[in-house]
Design a protein around this motif. Structure first.
Motif, mmCIF file in Angstrom:
data_model
loop_
_atom_site.group_PDB
_atom_site.id
_atom_site.type_symbol
_atom_site.label_atom_id
_atom_site.label_comp_id
_atom_site.label_asym_id
_atom_site.label_seq_id
_atom_site.Cartn_x
_atom_site.Cartn_y
_atom_site.Cartn_z
ATOM 1 N N LYS A 100 0.822 -1.215 0.000
ATOM 2 C CA LYS A 100 0.000 0.000 0.000
ATOM 3 C C LYS A 100 0.858 1.268 0.000
ATOM 4 N N CYS A 101 2.133 1.106 0.305
ATOM 5 C CA CYS A 101 3.021 2.267 0.496
ATOM 6 C C CYS A 101 3.025 3.181 -0.729
ATOM 7 N N ILE A 102 2.905 4.471 -0.522
ATOM 8 C CA ILE A 102 2.936 5.409 -1.648
ATOM 9 C C ILE A 102 4.266 6.168 -1.717
ATOM 10 N N LYS A 103 5.227 5.715 -0.957
ATOM 11 C CA LYS A 103 6.570 6.299 -0.967
ATOM 12 C C LYS A 103 6.546 7.807 -0.720
ATOM 13 N N CYS A 104 5.888 8.190 0.352
ATOM 14 C CA CYS A 104 5.843 9.614 0.685
ATOM 15 C C CYS A 104 7.038 10.002 1.532
ATOM 16 N N TYR A 105 7.715 9.020 2.103
ATOM 17 C CA TYR A 105 8.827 9.246 3.033
ATOM 18 C C TYR A 105 8.372 9.924 4.333
ATOM 19 N N GLY A 106 7.052 9.962 4.548
ATOM 20 C CA GLY A 106 6.547 10.604 5.764
ATOM 21 C C GLY A 106 7.054 9.937 7.025
ATOM 22 N N CYS A 107 7.150 8.596 6.993
ATOM 23 C CA CYS A 107 7.612 7.866 8.171
ATOM 24 C C CYS A 107 9.013 8.328 8.550
ATOM 25 N N ARG A 108 9.838 8.552 7.552
ATOM 26 C CA ARG A 108 11.192 9.023 7.830
ATOM 27 C C ARG A 108 11.189 10.501 8.202
ATOM 28 N N ALA A 160 1.632 9.298 10.589
ATOM 29 C CA ALA A 160 1.889 10.073 9.372
ATOM 30 C C ALA A 160 1.718 9.247 8.109
ATOM 31 N N CYS A 161 1.447 7.964 8.247
ATOM 32 C CA CYS A 161 1.448 7.095 7.067
ATOM 33 C C CYS A 161 0.107 7.150 6.335
ATOM 34 N N PRO A 162 0.100 7.704 5.112
ATOM 35 C CA PRO A 162 -1.156 7.797 4.360
ATOM 36 C C PRO A 162 -1.696 6.422 3.969
#
Ligand code: SF4
Ligand code: SF4
Ligand code: SF4
Lengths: 135, 532, 271
Positions: free
Chosen positions: C158-166, C218-220
């Protein structure tokens, strides 16, 4: 030492997520998701997280430019505005208001879109007003 | 959008078509994922297996431009099975009999033949959509950028009305608007036939209201659209053009044609923050401000009016765009441009725009308001058509399938469709100077099905020349089984390999005047010789 | 609240700190803000809401520019644990940070499933006991190995690679982020290559993650990221006897790996 965040709206897509621009000593240094925004609830996509990155990019225009022959040269605001007004009014006089038109912007604010169409409708006198976002 | 973004989360069934939701509207995709977690069924109908399609319960790849056929097919099945919402139809709509007649011919077999979607799948989709308690439709440019764009949209509305999946929370027909303020710019009448708030320029009473407010006579004649203005330049009828914050050199179909028009127009003013491909052609370039340097409002895709706030001063001698426009208005001798702030502009526009009338800066500072919001005590409208449609009863419009304007032939045997990436935005003027985004991807490519790649003798990473009747570009190949065979995809963000050199501007939807970006015929040739 | 405001006011006016990083009320919305002596009145709008911003992550941005100044910062239990780890990793000097502690309410502690919802020193709020809840881990542990793999692959896809987690993580402070190393994670894809993208981050959080859960918030894509890092954290505790955020002077057993991320042998060129 000054740090504040400014609550605003992401400039990229129509979802309209709430973001905070982080301003350190007058310079935008980062973007944070607004935690209590009903749409994004503290989350952002990669574009939102990097919404501040283009602000200081090379190539940002900082002065009006006016064409002199083949080249666009820096000019004062007065010179640029006078030139715009003079040429548009000349063309209107010669060819009528419908010989002029504008493309408004899906990236600009409501207020700015309102003003541009008001200029063309009320001052120039044409309904040749459209935007590129059918695209 | 008929409904608001958070409502997606509580839908029981979401039908997504022509929207690469994760790329174009990631935080809406986020709600769709949440809905799925809560048990909703997700259906995606798209020629590409994009991210949201890979998470869907059902994904089917339809033939390009076949949308009316499969939607009519769904309605045919629904009516045959008696899954329609008869109460809703009887109480809230008109024209049902005409619709019934029109979809009669779209048997599952016929719908399958045109769209390529197996009839069993059509039945499954029809059942899920019609029988779920709350079903919502999401669509985007994959539906509108066709010569049948308006037909496609009306067909989706037919489907929603037939099943009563509209006028309640978490239902509706929801177009996702691409750029941040497409909704707002249309609301503010950046369209040739309306005044702000969708009030007709041809209506005498309305025109008089605006003549009074703006202090002068106004033209009763509907103006030209973007594509018509470009053509009018070629015909020598349009002499002066003012472009605010747009880059039609990249964003418009058939860019070769656009480039010529911008070269030919007698006087061109461009107001932007970068010296874009379009600005380079201007006679005067006025430096505007980015969203971080000004105040104002944007209206989101769900009609939500929100503020942007100034964080820093404009760079150098640049000015906020609203201020520049006031200066231009005054320089032209116009009256009514003495605004001291965007707040004052908003007050004027709200006064004249009934759907914005109840909104002001103080209110949106605190609350989230979706237009229509007519008075100060009106909370606004997260979803529309609660008690009825704007025209009273919802009108079914019978629609017949029409094939795309340009079909593949011997010379141009492949079909091209274009779209967005999650890492870039529109013509790339902002995202392509953004290091985090260019790190991800900074080059155009063409997606090809493995079978097609094999037939063309090209491998992943090799370069090809792609041409249509209008132009040619060179791009790298990305081989993926995620795309339908015979179809190729190119993202349109990259100026140096602009997909819109290929697309077809001559084919316009007759009503919405939207060009058919999503289908054209191309040929693909391997570039011989070693590439660096 | 006035007590807290007065306390911060004193710190600023006495010159003990140059700025105080807290949250300010902006039209009903609390947002991060650095309070200073020059605008002391703004302290009237200092608030402690029931949600969190990444205070220590923001603090690092200010400290990088002002390494010599003493700065106050509002900390909850999680922020305080982050301060301990940041000091250990030499990202901040403890002497130059004045934590102003806020104890979380019972509701917040429960919604965060926080095992230690209070900082070392409390200046505001009443201390409540932590929540010991590992039901999220138990759920995954109850699956067999292939079930677990499917579960995580399903989540990661499902990850959209927003880098929000980081981006939101205070413990992600490396100058060079391995997640952006093209030899390890191919760029330009959504989802990013799985599971490598998520495993890299999980490994990197070993000995660092202080279990604040901001990444998950923060994970969309609603991926239960915290459970993943919690598992890594538990393993660290069970096998190496190390718990992050407890004691500033305890050594991280993985310290030899360096604070700038791990050296990755560059991919051998196929040519
Ligand atoms: S953060 Fe992403 S999803 Fe949200 S408005 Fe910006 S571009 Fe759209
Ligand atoms: S819980 Fe997430 S955000 Fe918090 S320290 Fe651990 S990895 Fe970072
Ligand atoms: S926050 Fe979630 S979606 Fe974003 S990169 Fe991390 S795991 Fe992926």
């Amino acid at each position: 030492m000054e740090y504040q965040t400014v609550r605003t709206t992401c400039t990229y897509c129509g979802t309209g997520c709430g973001v905070l621009l982080e301003v350190l000593d007058g310079e935008v240094v980062g973007t944070l998701p607004q935690k209590d925004h009903p749409i994004n609830e503290g989350k952002l996509c990669i574009k939102g997280w990097s919404a501040h990155e283009f602000i200081y990019a090379d190539g940002r225009l900082t002065k009006p430019l006016v064409r002199k022959g083949d080249k666009l040269e820096e000019a004062s605001w007065d010179e640029a505005l006078d030139f715009v007004a003079k040429r548009l009014l000349e063309l209107k006089k010669k060819n009528g208001p419908d010989s002029l038109g504008c493309f408004s912007s899906a990236k600009c604010t409501n207020e700015e879109n309102y003003l541009l169409q008001k200029i063309f409708r009320a001052v120039i006198g044409t309904n040749n007003v459209d935007h590129c976002a059918r695209l | 959008m008929t409904n608001s973004v958070p409502e997606f989360e509580d839908a029981d069934c979401i039908l997504i078509t022509g929207s690469n939701t994760t790329s174009s509207h990631p935080l809406i995709a986020s709600r769709v994922m949440k809905a799925k977690e809560k048990g909703a069924k997700i259906i995606v109908i798209d020629p590409r297996k994009n991210h949201i399609a890979s998470l869907a319960d059902i994904h089917v790849k339809q033939n390009l431009g076949s949308d009316v056929a499969w939607i009519n097919g769904l309605m045919h099945i629904i009516l045959k099975e008696g899954w329609q919402n008869q109460t809703f139809i009887d109480e809230r709509t008109e024209g049902f009999e005409d619709l019934k007649k029109a979809v009669e011919a779209y048997t599952p077999e016929k719908a399958e033949e045109i769209s390529g979607i197996p009839k069993e799948t059509l039945r499954e989709i029809a059942e899920l959509y019609a029988k779920s308690e709350k079903s919502s439709i999401i669509y985007c440019m994959g539906i509108t950028q066709h010569i049948t764009g308006t037909d496609n949209v009306k067909s989706l509305a037919n489907l929603a009305m037939l099943t009563g999946q509209i006028g309640r929370p978490s239902t509706g027909v929801n177009p996702l608007r691409g750029q941040n303020n497409v909704q707002g710019s249309t609301d503010m009448a950046a369209i040739p036939n309306k005044y702000p708030g969708y009030q007709d320029v041809t209506n005498d009473e309305i025109r008089e209201k605006f003549e009074k407010a703006w202090g002068g006579p106004l033209s009763p004649k509907v103006g030209l659209t973007v594509v018509e203005m470009i053509n009018a330049i070629e015909e020598g009828k349009l002499k002066g053009l003012y472009i605010l914050g747009e880059n039609p050199m990249i964003s418009d179909p058939d860019s070769t044609h656009v480039e010529k028009a911008l070269d030919d127009v007698e006087f061109l003013v461009v107001q932007d923050i970068f010296l874009t491909e379009t600005a380079k052609k201007a006679d005067v370039v006025l430096p505007g401000a980015s969203f971080a340097e000004k105040d104002g409002t944007y209206t989101g895709t769900d009609r939500r009016v929100q503020k942007i706030r100034k964080a820093i001063d404009p760079l150098g001698e640049a000015k906020p765009d609203w201020e520049i426009l006031c200066l231009v208005g005054k320089a032209l001798g116009g009256k009514g441009f003495d605004f001291q702030s965007p707040r004052e502009v908003f007050d004027e526009l709200a006064e004249l725009t009934p759907i914005y009338h109840g909104i002001d800066y103080d209110r949106i500072e605190k609350e989230i308001i979706h237009w229509p919001c007519r008075e100060k005590d009106d909370p606004g409208s997260p979803y529309l058509h609660k008690d009825g449609f704007a025209r009273g009863k919802g009108l079914f419009t019978p629609i017949e399938y029409k094939p795309p304007a340009e079909l593949p032939d011997d010379e141009y045997p492949y079909q091209l469709t274009t779209g967005r990436l999650p890492f870039h935005y529109h013509t790339g003027t902002m995202t392509r100077v953004s290091p985090s985004l260019t790190h991800e991807i900074n080059e155009a490519y063409i997606e090809l099905h493995p079978q097609d790649a094999k037939a063309l003798g090209v491998k992943h990473g090799e370069r090809v020349r792609v041409s249509s009747r209008r132009g040619a570009i060179e791009v790298k190949v990305l081989v993926t089984s995620g795309i339908k065979q015979g179809v190729a995809f190119i993202p349109f963000h990259f100026a140096e390999a602009a997909a819109n050199r290929l697309t077809n501007s001559a084919a316009l939807d007759p009503i919405a005047k939207i060009p058919e970006y999503k289908v054209c015929a191309i040929k693909i040739e391997k570039i011989n010789g070693r590439e660096g | 609240m006035d007590k807290l405001r007065n306390y911060v006011k004193e710190l600023l006016e006495s010159g003990e700190i140059t700025g105080f990083l807290g949250l300010i009320d902006d039209g009903g919305h609390p947002i991060p803000h650095l309070f200073t002596k020059e605008h002391i009145d703004r302290l009237n709008d200092l608030v402690v809401p029931d949600f969190r911003y990444p205070m220590t992550d923001i603090l690092l941005k200010i400290v990088r520019k002002y390494p010599e100044s003493t700065i106050g910062v509002m900390v909850r239990g999680c922020d305080d644990r982050a301060l301990i780890e940041l000091a250990k990793n030499q990202k901040i000097m403890s002497d130059l940070i004045r934590p102003v502690g806020v104890a979380c309410s019972k509701e917040m502690a429960e919604s965060c499933r926080c095992s230690q919802p209070y900082p070392r020193e409390i200046h505001y709020g009443e201390k409540v006991e932590g929540v010991q809840d590992r039901s999220d881990l138990e759920e995954v542990e109850s699956m067999d190995l292939s079930g677990r793999l499917d579960y995580w692959m399903g989540q990661f896809s499902k990850c959209i690679k927003c880098y929000g987690c980081r981006n939101i993580c205070s413990m992600c402070f490396c100058d060079q982020c391995t997640l952006e190393d093209e030899t390890l994670v191919m760029t330009g894809q959504t989802p990013p290559e799985i599971p490598i993208f998520h495993l890299i981050r999980a490994f990197h959080m070993a000995g660092r993650c202080i279990d604040c859960g901001l990444c998950e918030e923060a994970c969309p894509a609603h991926i239960p990221l915290r459970s993943l890092y919690r598992k890594v954290r538990e393993d660290m505790a069970n096998y190496l006897g190390y718990v992050t955020g407890k004691d500033e002077y305890e050594k991280d057993p993985l310290e030899f790996l360096g604070s700038e991320g791990y050296e990755v042998p560059s991919k051998i060129d196929e040519t």
